[in-house]
Scaffold this motif. Structure first.
Motif, mmCIF file in Angstrom:
data_model
loop_
_atom_site.group_PDB
_atom_site.id
_atom_site.type_symbol
_atom_site.label_atom_id
_atom_site.label_comp_id
_atom_site.label_asym_id
_atom_site.label_seq_id
_atom_site.Cartn_x
_atom_site.Cartn_y
_atom_site.Cartn_z
ATOM 1 N N HIS A 46 5.112 3.013 5.237
ATOM 2 C CA HIS A 46 4.033 2.640 4.330
ATOM 3 C C HIS A 46 3.359 3.889 3.754
ATOM 4 N N GLU A 47 3.160 4.899 4.593
ATOM 5 C CA GLU A 47 2.522 6.120 4.097
ATOM 6 C C GLU A 47 3.450 6.876 3.159
ATOM 7 N N ARG B 29 5.516 5.396 1.160
ATOM 8 C CA ARG B 29 5.463 4.625 -0.074
ATOM 9 C C ARG B 29 4.185 4.939 -0.856
ATOM 10 N N ALA B 30 3.062 5.105 -0.143
ATOM 11 C CA ALA B 30 1.802 5.432 -0.807
ATOM 12 C C ALA B 30 1.878 6.816 -1.448
ATOM 13 N N ASP C 157 -3.621 5.890 6.622
ATOM 14 C CA ASP C 157 -3.843 6.262 5.228
ATOM 15 C C ASP C 157 -4.430 5.064 4.473
ATOM 16 N N LEU D 272 -4.489 4.400 1.346
ATOM 17 C CA LEU D 272 -3.609 3.910 0.292
ATOM 18 C C LEU D 272 -2.388 3.199 0.856
ATOM 19 N N ALA D 273 -2.231 3.210 2.172
ATOM 20 C CA ALA D 273 -1.143 2.452 2.793
ATOM 21 C C ALA D 273 -1.645 1.095 3.277
ATOM 22 N N PHE E 62 2.995 1.617 -8.134
ATOM 23 C CA PHE E 62 2.347 1.145 -6.923
ATOM 24 C C PHE E 62 2.893 -0.193 -6.444
ATOM 25 N N THR F 107 2.528 -1.418 -2.823
ATOM 26 C CA THR F 107 1.524 -0.633 -2.119
ATOM 27 C C THR F 107 0.171 -1.278 -2.301
ATOM 28 N N LEU G 41 -3.442 -1.364 -2.932
ATOM 29 C CA LEU G 41 -4.542 -0.521 -3.383
ATOM 30 C C LEU G 41 -5.813 -0.896 -2.629
#
Length: 222
Positions: A11-12, A14-15, A167, A169-170, A202, A205, A207
């Motif tokens: 996930h991080e 991807r962010a 994170d 953003l994750a 995004f 992801t 937001l």
């Protein structure tokens, strides 16, 4: 079996990938329209890359995951050595990027504007390509190896440690102090000249979502 630490890493990644692609897309849009970027937004985006991927994500990999994989084979150790060198290089590269952005911003009203823009965009493309390739190696070589060789006890230790630092953003709530930063980033993405292509980066992801009024997007400088 899905392990929390692997899910967090992916996930991080991807962010970070989405952020890097969004920066390059925003720069491309401004160059196409002959406008200057929102320097505050770019600074916020680079600060995010420095504050979360560089200072939280990479140390978790270097200090927690990589040591558990060392000694498995000479080939694995060589890949880990390369990734460690790239983590160290990333810390220097983000400083160079931040300095180049400062130079672009400071000299944007002078005859040096286009030269400074060219330098920043070139460094940004190189940095993005570098980290996308870096994460590809981790996801195709290191994470599958970890899934195949680590014990349940090792996964329990990793999962507990990785859950400590997340994170925003994750898909996780930001600390109160970071919320203005993420408001600036999200507003900049929505205000981009080509909203569809910027937000497309995004896809998948989460937001950050905030309560209360968000600041109005800044107008792009002519």
């Amino acid at each position: 079996m899905t392990h929390d630490s692997l899910t967090i890493i992916r996930h991080e990644h991807r962010a970070l990938s989405a952020m890097l692609r969004s920066i390059t897309l925003l720069l491309r849009e401004h160059r196409r329209h002959g406008t200057l970027p929102d320097f505050d937004a770019l600074q916020a985006m680079l600060f995010y890359v420095d504050e979360f991927p560089e200072k939280l994500h990479h140390p978790k990999e270097s200090l927690l995951l990589f040591p558990k994989l060392r000694g498995r084979s000479a080939q694995t150790d060589a890949v880990l050595d390369r990734l460690e060198r790239e983590h160290a290089h990333g810390e220097c590269a983000i400083r160079e990027l931040e300095h180049a952005l400062l130079g672009f911003r400071t000299m944007s009203g002078t005859a040096q504007c286009e030269m400074r823009r060219d330098k920043f965009e070139q460094l940004m493309r190189h940095y993005a390509d570098f980290y996308l390739a870096h994460m590809h190696v981790e996801e195709t070589q290191i994470l599958p190896l970890a899934e195949s060789v680590l014990s349940d006890g090792e996964w329990a230790e990793l999962d507990a440690a990785f859950r400590m630092n997340r994170d925003p953003l994750a898909g996780h709530e930001a600390d109160e102090a970071y919320k203005p930063l993420f408001r600036t980033i999200v507003a900049a993405l929505h205000a981009g000249g080509n909203v569809g292509s910027v937000l497309e980066a995004f896809a998948g992801t989460a937001l950050p979502v905030y309560t209360g009024d968000a600041p109005a997007p800044r107008r792009l400088r002519p």
